[in-house]
Design a protein around this motif. Structure first.
Motif, PDB file in Angstrom:
ATOM      1  N   CYS A 123       0.854  -1.203   0.000  1.00  6.89           N
ATOM      2  CA  CYS A 123       0.000   0.000   0.000  1.00  6.89           C
ATOM      3  C   CYS A 123       0.890   1.252   0.000  1.00  6.89           C
ATOM      4  O   CYS A 123       2.050   1.208   0.381  1.00  6.89           O
ATOM      5  CB  CYS A 123      -0.881  -0.021   1.234  1.00  6.89           C
ATOM      6  SG  CYS A 123      -1.945   1.431   1.409  1.00  6.89           S
ATOM      7  N   CYS A 172       0.775   3.490   2.087  1.00 11.29           N
ATOM      8  CA  CYS A 172       1.165   3.737   3.474  1.00 11.29           C
ATOM      9  C   CYS A 172       2.224   2.738   3.941  1.00 11.29           C
ATOM     10  O   CYS A 172       2.707   2.828   5.066  1.00 11.29           O
ATOM     11  CB  CYS A 172      -0.059   3.667   4.395  1.00 11.29           C
ATOM     12  SG  CYS A 172      -0.571   1.986   4.813  1.00 11.29           S
ATOM     13  N   CYS A 203      -5.781  -2.664   2.162  1.00  4.86           N
ATOM     14  CA  CYS A 203      -4.623  -2.534   3.048  1.00  4.86           C
ATOM     15  C   CYS A 203      -4.968  -3.008   4.456  1.00  4.86           C
ATOM     16  O   CYS A 203      -6.019  -2.660   5.004  1.00  4.86           O
ATOM     17  CB  CYS A 203      -4.170  -1.080   3.093  1.00  4.86           C
ATOM     18  SG  CYS A 203      -2.839  -0.778   4.270  1.00  4.86           S
ATOM     19  N   CYS A 229      -4.397   0.772   6.693  1.00  4.26           N
ATOM     20  CA  CYS A 229      -5.269   1.942   6.484  1.00  4.26           C
ATOM     21  C   CYS A 229      -6.592   1.583   5.814  1.00  4.26           C
ATOM     22  O   CYS A 229      -7.447   2.453   5.645  1.00  4.26           O
ATOM     23  CB  CYS A 229      -4.534   3.023   5.691  1.00  4.26           C
ATOM     24  SG  CYS A 229      -4.345   2.650   3.940  1.00  4.26           S
TER      25      CYS A 229
END
Ligand code: ZN
Length: 189
Positions: free
Chosen positions: A28, A30, A62, A65
């Motif tokens: 991801c 993040c 994800c 998140c």
């Protein structure tokens, strides 16, 4: 006709598997781990024996998140109810005033004329307005004739080294099928 050949659809599934694996490996934005979260799909116009190759779209969620990441695809162009290959071939054949035999084969796919008209508008107005096309069109020499999209675009892939222009075109279009581009593409199903 490529669009009646089951092997062609199996090949498209394999390419999508590779694209999905690459996406998962990148994780991801993040940094989180991606878990499979496929979308069920039931595209029309495919030979019966290939339905199972097309009954889902790869997508990931994800673990941290919860954001969605949907990889590029050569099977689906946005959220349309027809497979990308069908959409391209039907649009291109109608455009180029194909042979009577080609037209009859198109009729067997059963795409309503109103849908074909919407696709045509999408190619000649929406698609050519995308940043993807603005940047991408420069690679074609001679230039693609916008009024003859997508037939003119498909022609530019005929000279590529691989034997299947349709496959090359689907690969080239595949970035359009991911992320924010998808919302634009849901127009003109
Ligand atoms: Zn994340």
């Amino acid at each position: 006709m490529t669009t009646r050949n089951p092997n062609f659809y199996h090949l498209l599934l394999h390419i999508d598997q590779d694209l999905a694996e690459q996406t998962r490996a990148q994780r991801c934005r993040c940094g989180g781990v991606l878990h499979s979260a496929r979308y069920p799909r039931k595209p029309r116009g495919l030979p019966d024996e290939t339905r199972s190759c097309f009954d889902f779209r790869y997508s990931f969620c994800c673990a941290d998140c919860r954001c969605r990441t949907t990889p590029f695809s050569v099977r689906f162009l946005g959220r349309r109810v027809y497979a990308a290959a069908i959409m391209v071939v039907v649009s291109a054949t109608r455009d180029s005033a194909g042979t009577a035999a080609a037209m009859r084969q198109l009729d067997t796919l059963g795409v309503p004329p109103s849908t074909i008209a919407r696709w045509r508008r999408w190619w000649t107005t929406d698609f050519v307005s995308t940043p993807f096309w603005t940047l991408g069109q420069a690679m074609f020499v001679p230039p693609v004739v916008t009024a003859q999209m997508p037939a003119s675009l498909l022609e530019r892939f005929v000279s590529t080294p691989t034997p299947e222009p349709l496959l090359c075109l689907l690969r080239w279009l595949s970035p359009l099928t991911s992320g924010s581009a998808v919302s634009t593409l849901s127009e003109g199903r």
